[in-house]
Design a protein around this motif. Structure first.
Motif, mmCIF file in Angstrom:
data_model
loop_
_atom_site.group_PDB
_atom_site.id
_atom_site.type_symbol
_atom_site.label_atom_id
_atom_site.label_comp_id
_atom_site.label_asym_id
_atom_site.label_seq_id
_atom_site.Cartn_x
_atom_site.Cartn_y
_atom_site.Cartn_z
ATOM 1 N N ASN A 186 7.921 -20.443 -18.549
ATOM 2 C CA ASN A 186 7.158 -21.629 -18.940
ATOM 3 C C ASN A 186 5.984 -21.924 -18.004
ATOM 4 O OD1 ASN A 186 8.979 -22.126 -21.110
ATOM 5 N ND2 ASN A 186 10.386 -23.085 -19.655
ATOM 6 N N LYS A 187 5.323 -20.881 -17.550
ATOM 7 C CA LYS A 187 4.148 -20.993 -16.683
ATOM 8 C C LYS A 187 4.430 -21.697 -15.359
ATOM 9 C CE LYS A 187 0.841 -20.790 -20.443
ATOM 10 N NZ LYS A 187 -0.384 -21.329 -21.004
ATOM 11 N N LYS A 188 5.708 -21.709 -14.972
ATOM 12 C CA LYS A 188 6.086 -22.325 -13.703
ATOM 13 C C LYS A 188 6.637 -21.249 -12.768
ATOM 14 C CE LYS A 188 6.981 -27.092 -14.954
ATOM 15 N NZ LYS A 188 7.952 -28.170 -14.837
ATOM 16 N N TYR A 189 6.278 -21.387 -11.500
ATOM 17 C CA TYR A 189 6.667 -20.433 -10.483
ATOM 18 C C TYR A 189 7.723 -21.048 -9.571
ATOM 19 C CZ TYR A 189 2.477 -17.982 -11.987
ATOM 20 O OH TYR A 189 1.540 -17.317 -12.730
ATOM 21 N N ASN B 37 -2.534 -13.855 -11.824
ATOM 22 C CA ASN B 37 -2.328 -13.270 -13.153
ATOM 23 C C ASN B 37 -2.291 -11.747 -13.088
ATOM 24 O OD1 ASN B 37 -2.089 -15.698 -14.568
ATOM 25 N ND2 ASN B 37 -4.304 -15.885 -14.806
ATOM 26 N N LYS C 113 -6.513 -17.801 -9.572
ATOM 27 C CA LYS C 113 -5.719 -17.621 -10.792
ATOM 28 C C LYS C 113 -5.749 -16.158 -11.233
ATOM 29 C CE LYS C 113 -6.284 -22.202 -12.786
ATOM 30 N NZ LYS C 113 -6.755 -22.992 -13.938
ATOM 31 N N TYR D 61 3.094 -25.072 -10.904
ATOM 32 C CA TYR D 61 2.107 -24.426 -11.764
ATOM 33 C C TYR D 61 1.139 -23.639 -10.885
ATOM 34 C CZ TYR D 61 3.735 -27.289 -15.663
ATOM 35 O OH TYR D 61 4.502 -27.864 -16.640
#
Length: 191
Positions: free
Chosen positions: A71-74, A58, A54, A28
């Motif tokens: 899914n907001k995962k890197y 972004n 962040k 995350y």
């Protein structure tokens, strides 16, 4: 003036995100920020400096500097790309960074490129650059010392001359990088 050896020691030149630092699981955004803060801790100019935020990540995502996250995962690839962005943004405009990484992003997304191998090559070049830099800094410092006569303010004059010389050297490298970016743009238009 601080001698070149001490200056080099205080720069944290070995700081960076190594492949072995990147977990094999998706992260995350807060975890990425922590990874970068830890990896670049020795390279911070002062304690208050933020390596990555962040908002930065972004903005990179909105600007399409790396391919979309799920899914907001890197993934590891995203982290490697963010590391490249972090390094490039200090010398190039965000638009130039996007131009440079556009083809890399497309190839990585289509799995036409092993980004880990590419990043490992980048890290090897980084190590060579550190060697070249440290030798060059020592030489510049020596040459600056030869330019300033012994006087009451010699230390200050040496420091100002060294700063001006280092900034000039930095500008030469930045201009070379910008020229290469411009060449990439021109080749892209021709295709």
């Amino acid at each position: 003036m601080e001698d070149a050896e001490q200056l080099i020691k205080n720069l944290g030149l070995q700081s960076g995100v190594l492949l072995e630092d990147i977990p094999k699981i998706d992260l995350y955004i807060d975890q990425i920020i922590q990874l970068f803060e830890t990896s670049f801790a020795d390279a911070k100019r002062n304690e208050d400096e933020k390596i990555l935020t962040k908002t930065m990540i972004n903005n990179y995502a909105k600007g399409k500097l790396f391919y979309p996250v799920q899914n907001k995962k890197y993934t590891r690839n995203h982290i490697m790309l963010i590391s490249l962005i972090y390094q490039m943004k200090s010398a190039l405009s965000i638009n130039d960074v996007k131009q440079v990484l556009d083809g890399l992003n497309k190839k990585a997304l289509q799995q036409d490129l092993n980004l880990e191998s590419f990043y490992e090559s980048y890290l090897k070049l980084q190590q060579g650059n550190i060697t070249i830099f440290t030798e060059g800094l020592k030489e510049q410092s020596k040459r600056v010392g030869q330019q300033v006569p012994n006087a009451d303010d010699a230390q200050e004059l040496e420091q100002v001359l060294l700063i001006a010389s280092l900034v000039h050297t930095s500008n030469l490298y930045r201009r070379a990088a910008e020229k290469l970016v411009d060449d990439m743009k021109e080749r892209g238009k021709a295709e």
